[in-house]
Design a protein around this motif. Structure first.
Motif, short mmCIF file in Angstrom:
data_model
loop_
_atom_site.label_atom_id
_atom_site.label_comp_id
_atom_site.label_asym_id
_atom_site.label_seq_id
_atom_site.Cartn_x
_atom_site.Cartn_y
_atom_site.Cartn_z
N ILE A 132 8.09 3.33 2.40
CA ILE A 132 8.79 4.49 2.95
C ILE A 132 10.27 4.16 3.05
CG2 ILE A 132 9.05 6.05 4.91
CD1 ILE A 132 6.11 5.32 5.63
N GLU A 191 0.83 -1.19 0.00
CA GLU A 191 0.00 0.00 0.00
C GLU A 191 0.86 1.25 0.00
OE1 GLU A 191 -2.79 -0.06 3.21
OE2 GLU A 191 -3.44 -2.08 2.73
N GLU A 192 2.02 1.16 0.68
CA GLU A 192 2.91 2.30 0.80
C GLU A 192 4.31 1.78 1.09
OE1 GLU A 192 2.36 6.39 3.11
OE2 GLU A 192 2.67 4.73 4.49
N PRO A 245 8.19 8.78 -5.88
CA PRO A 245 8.07 9.09 -4.46
C PRO A 245 7.82 10.58 -4.21
CG PRO A 245 10.37 8.98 -5.03
CD PRO A 245 9.58 8.61 -6.27
N GLU A 246 7.25 10.84 -3.04
CA GLU A 246 7.13 12.20 -2.54
C GLU A 246 8.18 12.35 -1.46
OE1 GLU A 246 4.04 14.95 0.05
OE2 GLU A 246 3.33 13.08 -0.80
N ALA A 288 6.88 10.68 7.63
CA ALA A 288 6.08 9.66 6.94
C ALA A 288 5.78 8.51 7.88
CB ALA A 288 6.84 9.14 5.73
N GLY A 289 4.54 8.04 7.82
CA GLY A 289 4.16 6.86 8.60
C GLY A 289 4.34 7.07 10.08
N VAL A 329 8.38 8.71 0.18
CA VAL A 329 7.12 7.98 0.36
C VAL A 329 6.57 7.62 -1.02
CG1 VAL A 329 4.81 8.04 1.33
CG2 VAL A 329 6.67 9.29 2.46
N PHE A 330 6.42 6.31 -1.24
CA PHE A 330 5.85 5.80 -2.48
C PHE A 330 4.42 5.32 -2.17
CE2 PHE A 330 10.36 5.22 -2.90
CZ PHE A 330 10.66 5.35 -4.24
N ASP A 331 3.41 6.01 -2.72
CA ASP A 331 2.03 5.54 -2.60
C ASP A 331 1.72 4.74 -3.86
OD1 ASP A 331 1.36 6.72 -0.13
OD2 ASP A 331 1.09 8.66 -1.12
N ASP A 332 1.03 3.64 -3.71
CA ASP A 332 0.64 2.79 -4.85
C ASP A 332 1.83 2.38 -5.71
OD1 ASP A 332 -2.06 2.94 -4.12
OD2 ASP A 332 -2.27 4.86 -5.15
#
Length: 129
Positions: free
Chosen positions: A33, A30-31, A65-66, A73-74, A42-45
């Protein structure tokens, strides 16, 4: 490793990897980090692939990533599974309860002490005693 392989049939590539003892599987993430001293990525998807080559595991992450502030993050490095999602706190409810019970303060005061001490139970208890 495979001499360019750009035009190689994916099925043939999979057979070759299997013969060499390399297992490949997709990871339903899902994510993802990646924490550094300076920032978090942070990599989403993200698409995550795990390769196991005779016991040596390698993970490949595909995505954009953001970059966020380090530690933003997290939750903790151990994960965020027990986090209190309603309040948005990254502190697990169990940790809050332990500190509140041990020190006799309210859960809000225990949460604040834990946040001030980066989730460190012992430091939070010491700060409140």
């Amino acid at each position: 490793m495979f001499g360019g392989g750009g035009g190689m049939n994916p099925r043939k590539m999979e057979q070759m990897m299997e013969q060499m003892g390399i297992d490949v599987e997709d990871v339903e993430a899902e994510e993802v980090i990646i924490r550094t001293d300076e920032f978090d990525l942070v990599f989403d998807d993200a698409e995550v692939t795990k390769m196991d080559a005779r016991g040596q595991e390698t993970y490949q992450i595909i995505g954009s990533p953001e970059q966020v502030e380090s530690g933003a993050a997290g939750g903790s490095a151990a994960g965020d599974a027990g986090a209190d999602e309603e309040s948005g706190s990254a502190i697990p409810d169990d940790d809050i309860e332990i500190v509140a019970t041990r020190t006799g303060v309210s859960e809000d005061e225990a949460r604040e002490a834990l946040e001030d001490n980066d989730g460190d139970l012992a430091a939070a208890v010491e700060a409140l005693e």
